[in-house]
Design an enzyme around this catalytic site. Structure first.
Site, PDB file in Angstrom:
ATOM      1  N   CYS A  59     -15.297  88.533   2.455  1.00  0.00           N
ATOM      2  CA  CYS A  59     -15.332  87.695   3.542  1.00  0.00           C
ATOM      3  C   CYS A  59     -15.057  88.212   4.855  1.00  0.00           C
ATOM      4  O   CYS A  59     -14.328  89.020   5.129  1.00  0.00           O
ATOM      5  CB  CYS A  59     -14.301  86.692   3.280  1.00  0.00           C
ATOM      6  SG  CYS A  59     -14.242  85.285   4.572  1.00  0.00           S
ATOM      7  N   CYS A  66     -16.028  81.090   0.252  1.00  0.00           N
ATOM      8  CA  CYS A  66     -14.792  80.338   0.203  1.00  0.00           C
ATOM      9  C   CYS A  66     -14.729  78.992  -0.375  1.00  0.00           C
ATOM     10  O   CYS A  66     -14.628  77.961   0.091  1.00  0.00           O
ATOM     11  CB  CYS A  66     -14.105  79.945   1.680  1.00  0.00           C
ATOM     12  SG  CYS A  66     -12.304  79.904   1.828  1.00  0.00           S
ATOM     13  N   CYS A  89     -12.351  87.132  -1.389  1.00  0.00           N
ATOM     14  CA  CYS A  89     -11.767  87.395  -0.276  1.00  0.00           C
ATOM     15  C   CYS A  89     -12.086  88.668   0.196  1.00  0.00           C
ATOM     16  O   CYS A  89     -12.407  88.910   1.383  1.00  0.00           O
ATOM     17  CB  CYS A  89     -10.357  87.273  -0.239  1.00  0.00           C
ATOM     18  SG  CYS A  89      -9.641  85.648  -0.301  1.00  0.00           S
ATOM     19  N   GLU A 106     -29.446  66.658   7.383  1.00  0.00           N
ATOM     20  CA  GLU A 106     -28.153  66.510   7.503  1.00  0.00           C
ATOM     21  C   GLU A 106     -27.785  64.888   7.306  1.00  0.00           C
ATOM     22  O   GLU A 106     -26.761  64.745   6.645  1.00  0.00           O
ATOM     23  CB  GLU A 106     -27.844  66.497   9.261  1.00  0.00           C
ATOM     24  CG  GLU A 106     -27.502  68.016   9.658  1.00  0.00           C
ATOM     25  CD  GLU A 106     -26.505  68.741   8.944  1.00  0.00           C
ATOM     26  OE1 GLU A 106     -25.618  68.145   8.408  1.00  0.00           O
ATOM     27  OE2 GLU A 106     -26.586  69.842   8.976  1.00  0.00           O
ATOM     28  N   CYS A 111      -7.215  86.250   7.929  1.00  0.00           N
ATOM     29  CA  CYS A 111      -6.996  85.008   7.282  1.00  0.00           C
ATOM     30  C   CYS A 111      -5.319  85.064   6.647  1.00  0.00           C
ATOM     31  O   CYS A 111      -5.136  86.124   6.103  1.00  0.00           O
ATOM     32  CB  CYS A 111      -7.963  84.981   6.141  1.00  0.00           C
ATOM     33  SG  CYS A 111      -7.813  83.603   5.059  1.00  0.00           S
TER      34      CYS A 111
END
Length: 355
Positions: free
Chosen positions: A216, A206, A213, A54, A222
């Protein structure tokens, strides 16, 4: 003026079950990640590896980080070994990854984990926030991924997914609380897998300039997919990045070695290695050479930092008398790869015919 808000009906939680089902099939294979299959078998993520990844991934891409992560974990497989390593060694291995304060904070954080917590990372985001170099996002990510703390983890990928999902007609930074509350209301028991799944959605399905889409898991709810998802997120107006000007002086001795020194302990690129350089100023100026010599001008390099653009004129000279150069060291050009040289100075050395 108050920022515009999306309609209240769009505040319903995300379908976490669908997101996790997608992630179980399509999770990215990353060297710091514990796969969903391994998680299902009871294998827990190593907080050290999660933390290290991270920190490295801040302002940097997965592709750029992968080799650095593998090298770091080979050299320093535990937080104790990293804490015991000399800072100079860490800076050398970090060179080229950018944002060098991260490397200094990495070492300070490792020392704090060993000294304050017996070499064991805290399990909660609140405790993690007390460690050097760990901010709210990083604390949330480590706590969720390592300990399944039910907390919203928002990186740039997740912000983009939510901006499209909610069809936000203002920049993300103006409705960050709305995005956070929507994600927070959706966090399931598998908080760590959910956090990583949302990141993967933004990185693959995305993505910034392309969307898929039809595959997804969030498509049914959405709002953006019913309009034009690529319109979102709305771009915030960026302030103009100022330009700074300076000179870099590449000095070689009679045997061809190049003079290097360490930058000051504070400030930009602190403690990293450099050839002698001038101050970086708002206006162009003539060079003030560090020693009388027959200087050759090689042109300029341009390097873009977060807050300014640098134009650096590069000069070189060979000198016979090295007695006054006692603040740094003379390096064999063949060993420059092992020096803690940031990219900007590697560019300067390359323009002068080194590296």
């Amino acid at each position: 003026m108050m920022p515009k808000q999306p309609p209240a009906q769009q505040l319903i939680p995300l379908d976490a079950g669908a997101v996790l089902a997608w992630y179980d099939r399509h999770a990215r294979d990353l060297p710091w990640r514990t796969s969903p299959a391994d998680r299902a078998r009871g294998i827990r993520p190593d907080p050290y590896r999660v933390w290290l990844s991270e920190i490295m991934l801040q302002q940097t891409t997965v592709a750029a980080v992968r080799d650095y992560f593998l090298r770091f974990t080979t050299l320093w497989p535990t937080v104790r070994s990293l804490a015991a390593a000399p800072l100079d060694s860490i800076l050398r291995e970090w060179a080229g990854l950018g944002y060098y304060a991260r490397a200094r904070n990495l070492h300070a954080c490792a020392e704090a984990v060993v000294e304050r917590h017996g070499g064991v990372f805290p399990a909660t985001s609140l405790e993690l926030l007390t460690l050097p170099g760990i901010g709210p996002y990083t604390a949330a990510a480590i706590a969720a991924i390592s300990s399944d703390e039910p907390i919203a983890v928002l990186d740039g990928n997740v912000d983009r997914v939510l901006a499209r999902y909610l069809a936000l007609d203002v920049p993300v930074r103006e409705v960050k609380d709305l995005i956070r509350s929507t994600v927070q209301a959706s966090v399931p028991a598998r908080a760590g897998d959910f956090a990583q799944a949302m990141m993967d959605l933004g990185a693959t399905i995305c993505a910034p300039r392309a969307v898929s889409c039809l595959v997804c898991p969030l498509q049914p709810g959405c709002a953006g997919t019913r309009l034009d998802p690529l319109v979102y997120p709305v771009k915030a107006e960026k302030p103009q990045r100022p330009t700074r000007y300076g000179h870099a002086f590449v000095i070689r001795d009679g045997s061809g070695d190049v003079y290097l020194r360490s930058r000051p302990a504070t400030g930009l690129l602190a403690k990293m290695t450099e050839p002698p350089v001038s101050d970086w100023t708002r206006a162009k100026s003539d060079p003030s050479f560090p020693v009388a010599a027959n200087w050759t001008h090689h042109g300029q390099i341009v390097h873009v930092f977060t807050h300014f653009r640098l134009e650096l004129q590069v000069w070189s000279a060979t000198i016979a008398d090295t007695s006054s150069f006692d603040e740094g060291w003379w390096a064999d050009p063949r060993s420059l790869e092992s020096e803690a040289l940031p990219t900007v100075f590697r560019k300067a050395l390359a323009l002068a015919g080194l590296e």
